[in-house]
Motif scaffolding. Structure first.
Motif, PDB file in Angstrom:
ATOM      1  N   LEU A 170       0.835  -1.198   0.000  1.00 47.80           N
ATOM      2  CA  LEU A 170       0.000   0.000   0.000  1.00 47.80           C
ATOM      3  C   LEU A 170       0.869   1.248   0.000  1.00 47.80           C
ATOM      4  O   LEU A 170       1.732   1.404   0.873  1.00 47.80           O
ATOM      5  N   THR A 171       0.618   2.147  -0.949  1.00 49.62           N
ATOM      6  CA  THR A 171       1.341   3.411  -0.985  1.00 49.62           C
ATOM      7  C   THR A 171       0.426   4.532  -0.514  1.00 49.62           C
ATOM      8  O   THR A 171      -0.797   4.412  -0.557  1.00 49.62           O
ATOM      9  N   GLY A 172       1.037   5.617  -0.095  1.00 49.15           N
ATOM     10  CA  GLY A 172       0.266   6.773   0.357  1.00 49.15           C
ATOM     11  C   GLY A 172       0.996   7.602   1.394  1.00 49.15           C
ATOM     12  O   GLY A 172       0.761   8.797   1.512  1.00 49.15           O
ATOM     13  N   LEU A 173       1.915   6.976   2.146  1.00 48.76           N
ATOM     14  CA  LEU A 173       2.667   7.751   3.139  1.00 48.76           C
ATOM     15  C   LEU A 173       3.699   8.619   2.422  1.00 48.76           C
ATOM     16  O   LEU A 173       4.385   8.154   1.517  1.00 48.76           O
ATOM     17  N   PRO A 174       3.804   9.887   2.803  1.00 44.70           N
ATOM     18  CA  PRO A 174       4.805  10.747   2.172  1.00 44.70           C
ATOM     19  C   PRO A 174       6.223  10.290   2.526  1.00 44.70           C
ATOM     20  O   PRO A 174       6.435   9.616   3.540  1.00 44.70           O
ATOM     21  N   GLU A 175       7.158  10.679   1.684  1.00 43.17           N
ATOM     22  CA  GLU A 175       8.513  10.145   1.804  1.00 43.17           C
ATOM     23  C   GLU A 175       9.163  10.311   3.186  1.00 43.17           C
ATOM     24  O   GLU A 175       9.853   9.404   3.660  1.00 43.17           O
ATOM     25  N   PRO A 176       8.956  11.448   3.869  1.00 44.75           N
ATOM     26  CA  PRO A 176       9.602  11.579   5.200  1.00 44.75           C
ATOM     27  C   PRO A 176       9.137  10.505   6.186  1.00 44.75           C
ATOM     28  O   PRO A 176       9.791  10.280   7.204  1.00 44.75           O
ATOM     29  N   LEU A 177       8.008   9.845   5.902  1.00 40.20           N
ATOM     30  CA  LEU A 177       7.497   8.828   6.827  1.00 40.20           C
ATOM     31  C   LEU A 177       7.880   7.407   6.394  1.00 40.20           C
ATOM     32  O   LEU A 177       7.420   6.436   6.981  1.00 40.20           O
ATOM     33  N   HIS A 178       8.723   7.290   5.370  1.00 44.05           N
ATOM     34  CA  HIS A 178       9.188   5.959   4.989  1.00 44.05           C
ATOM     35  C   HIS A 178      10.199   5.463   6.008  1.00 44.05           C
ATOM     36  O   HIS A 178      11.049   6.226   6.472  1.00 44.05           O
ATOM     37  N   VAL A 179      10.093   4.198   6.401  1.00 44.12           N
ATOM     38  CA  VAL A 179      10.970   3.653   7.447  1.00 44.12           C
ATOM     39  C   VAL A 179      11.693   2.420   6.924  1.00 44.12           C
ATOM     40  O   VAL A 179      11.188   1.721   6.047  1.00 44.12           O
ATOM     41  N   PRO A 180      12.879   2.125   7.465  1.00 42.56           N
ATOM     42  CA  PRO A 180      13.588   0.912   7.038  1.00 42.56           C
ATOM     43  C   PRO A 180      12.935  -0.335   7.616  1.00 42.56           C
ATOM     44  O   PRO A 180      12.134  -0.258   8.549  1.00 42.56           O
ATOM     45  N   ARG A 181      13.303  -1.480   7.032  1.00 44.74           N
ATOM     46  CA  ARG A 181      12.917  -2.754   7.635  1.00 44.74           C
ATOM     47  C   ARG A 181      13.643  -2.930   8.960  1.00 44.74           C
ATOM     48  O   ARG A 181      14.627  -2.258   9.229  1.00 44.74           O
ATOM     49  N   ARG A 182      13.182  -3.868   9.776  1.00 44.03           N
ATOM     50  CA  ARG A 182      13.897  -4.231  10.998  1.00 44.03           C
ATOM     51  C   ARG A 182      15.280  -4.772  10.622  1.00 44.03           C
ATOM     52  O   ARG A 182      15.434  -5.431   9.596  1.00 44.03           O
ATOM     53  N   ASP A 183      16.271  -4.510  11.459  1.00 39.35           N
ATOM     54  CA  ASP A 183      17.609  -5.053  11.195  1.00 39.35           C
ATOM     55  C   ASP A 183      17.568  -6.579  11.174  1.00 39.35           C
ATOM     56  O   ASP A 183      18.223  -7.219  10.370  1.00 39.35           O
ATOM     57  N   THR A 184      16.809  -7.147  12.098  1.00 43.13           N
ATOM     58  CA  THR A 184      16.682  -8.600  12.181  1.00 43.13           C
ATOM     59  C   THR A 184      15.224  -8.960  11.949  1.00 43.13           C
ATOM     60  O   THR A 184      14.359  -8.592  12.748  1.00 43.13           O
ATOM     61  N   PRO A 185      14.935  -9.671  10.832  1.00 42.47           N
ATOM     62  CA  PRO A 185      13.536 -10.050  10.604  1.00 42.47           C
ATOM     63  C   PRO A 185      13.025 -10.964  11.706  1.00 42.47           C
ATOM     64  O   PRO A 185      13.792 -11.718  12.305  1.00 42.47           O
ATOM     65  N   ARG A 186      11.722 -10.863  11.976  1.00 45.69           N
ATOM     66  CA  ARG A 186      11.112 -11.787  12.935  1.00 45.69           C
ATOM     67  C   ARG A 186      10.858 -13.123  12.238  1.00 45.69           C
ATOM     68  O   ARG A 186      10.489 -13.154  11.065  1.00 45.69           O
TER      69      ARG A 186
END
Lengths: 297, 207
Positions: free
Chosen positions: B129-145
């Motif tokens: 799903l897209t829609g969040l503006p770029e400043p609100l983009h976050v990285p994945r977790r360093d370690t996947p669950r």
């Protein structure tokens, strides 16, 4: 018709219900699934009078055994294996009448990897999106067979329409995979592309229904990083960061972010279903344009 | 629009933006419904591409594509799919820190956004799903669950997604929903199909 069923006596290493899969749903994230050795699946069905769409059992290396609750015509194709009915030898690659209550055993593959067992009427488990195929990536369709599991059979369709003469396939001494370059061959150096067609690759033991993994020299990348996720075809040669191509088989993910250096057309994929770990793999480039003649010397 | 042949029967059409992908995807579906698109087995939109498979003559379609005038994606007059969410995810505080704000503000911004399903993948019924503006983009977790619970509402990169079933995953979990994302007996089986508009509706929770 509750008698039309089979009970699993010996599930084998991995035995799944397969048909021609559920294409057309990739945009929902649904893999195609279906028989990896589609010609063997089709042939087994023809031998017992089923349409090609009927579901069969696909075994892996060690075969499987089932007890039929009603007299049923069965055929075993794909990887050649010893076939017995209640312990008595029966032909491979031919219709076999199995009496009610008898055990049909398709033994370990003599060579090759996956045998197909077709039953008159087909395996009649519930359809999911128009297919009974087990999809091991996303878990759609019936679970792999377990000892004691009972699978319903459909009503027989009628006598077989043709008596195929089934040649016994020889061992796969080398897996030849013709491919068309692209769509992301530009992500690799010329040396990387040359490595694909000249390197000594073998089938990795980490292969499964999702992909045939290879061992061999890594392919050199011209560009690093990942692609934004994009649609992935059956037969894609996807190259993860370790540089070793993975041939996408029927349970492959519908999108992915590693570059696809080439695509093996579907008509060349069936031998990949029968290549055991350690089999040498040769990638042969198909020309979109007339190939330049190799110069001598 | 750059079409790249894929094998014998496929075409990967590369575009410059998610908006162009949405517009071309809508146009392809319109033409398929009108019967003016050659028969095609799969139409798979993704981040910057639309992949067509099962074409008899991909090269013919390349020539035809060059003559198309693709309009912007038509406005969707269907109501947005509303997904009730308990914003109780284990990564809510981390996302708040990444957004340099409070968890309550994360809830307000996330539930105040109208999303579009850009494409599906990863698992049946998993929509990007897209829609969040770029400043609100976050990285994945360093370690996947190794195990993300079914119904987890999560963020990664430009995307929000909802896990249709329990699976391993590396996205930032901000909440959970009881909405059924995938039901093979439903038509369509996926709640979120490409092009669908989506809003997340916060449920009262005691955090």
């Amino acid at each position: 018709m509750t008698d039309r069923a089979l009970a699993v006596v010996r599930a084998g290493a991995l035995t799944t219900v397969q048909d021609l899969g559920r294409p057309g749903h990739a945009h929902l994230g649904v893999p195609r699934a279906g028989a990896l050795d589609a010609p063997a699946h089709r042939l087994a069905n023809r031998l017992v009078g089923n349409p090609e769409t009927a579901a069969t059992l696909e075994t892996t290396l060690t075969g499987c055994a089932v007890r039929v609750r009603t007299a049923t015509t069965v055929a075993v194709t794909g990887a050649p294996c010893p076939v017995t009915v209640d312990g008595r030898p029966a032909p491979w690659g031919a219709p076999v009448r199995v009496p009610a209550g008898a055990v049909l055993d398709a033994g370990p593959a003599v060579h090759g990897l996956r045998s197909h067992l077709a039953f008159a009427g087909g395996i009649d488990t519930e359809e999911v999106l128009g297919s009974r195929a087990a999809d091991l990536l996303s878990g759609l369709g019936p679970d792999p067979l377990t000892g004691g599991a009972v699978l319903p059979l459909g009503a027989p369709y009628g006598p077989p329409t043709a008596a195929d003469a089934v040649p016994h396939p020889g061992p796969v001494s080398e897996l030849v995979l013709p491919f068309l370059p692209g769509p992301r061959d530009a992500w690799f150096t010329r040396a990387g592309l040359r490595t694909l067609t000249t390197g000594r690759f073998t089938v990795s033991a980490a292969s499964n229904r999702i992909g045939l993994r290879t061992e061999g020299p890594p392919l050199e990348r011209a560009r690093t990083g990942e692609l934004p996720s994009e649609g992935m075809p059956l037969g894609a040669l996807q190259v993860p960061p370790n540089g070793l191509p993975v041939l996408f088989l029927h349970d492959h993910p519908t999108t992915g972010g590693y570059p696809v250096i080439g695509v093996v057309p579907e008509r060349f994929l069936a031998p990949a279903a029968q290549a055991v770990p350690g089999t040498p793999v040769r990638f042969v480039r198909l020309g979109r344009r007339p190939a330049r003649a190799a110069h001598s010397g | 629009m750059r079409p790249l042949p894929v094998g014998e029967h496929g075409l990967l059409i590369e575009l410059d933006s998610a908006e162009e992908v949405g517009a071309l995807h809508a146009e392809l579906l319109r033409r398929a419904a009108d019967g003016t698109l050659p028969p095609v087995g799969e139409i798979v939109p993704a981040a910057r591409t639309v992949f067509l498979d099962g074409l008899a003559d991909p090269r013919g379609l390349i020539a035809e594509l060059a003559t198309w005038d693709v309009p912007p994606r038509p406005a969707d007059d269907r109501p947005a799919v509303e997904i009730p969410v308990r914003y109780d995810g284990p990564d809510l505080a981390d996302v708040a820190a990444l957004w340099d704000t409070t968890p309550d503000e994360v809830v307000r911004r996330h539930s105040g956004t109208t999303f579009h399903v850009a494409f599906c993948g990863f698992a049946p019924g998993f929509g990007y799903l897209t829609g969040l503006p770029e400043p609100l983009h976050v990285p994945r977790r360093d370690t996947p669950r190794t195990k993300v619970p079914v119904g987890s509402v999560a963020l990664a990169g430009p995307y929000t997604g909802v896990y249709p079933r329990s699976s391993p995953g590396g996205w930032q979990l901000i909440g959970t929903t009881d909405a059924v994302l995938w039901d093979a007996r439903r038509e369509p089986a996926a709640l979120l199909t490409p092009g669908t508009r989506v809003r997340f509706v916060p449920l009262e929770t005691a955090r």
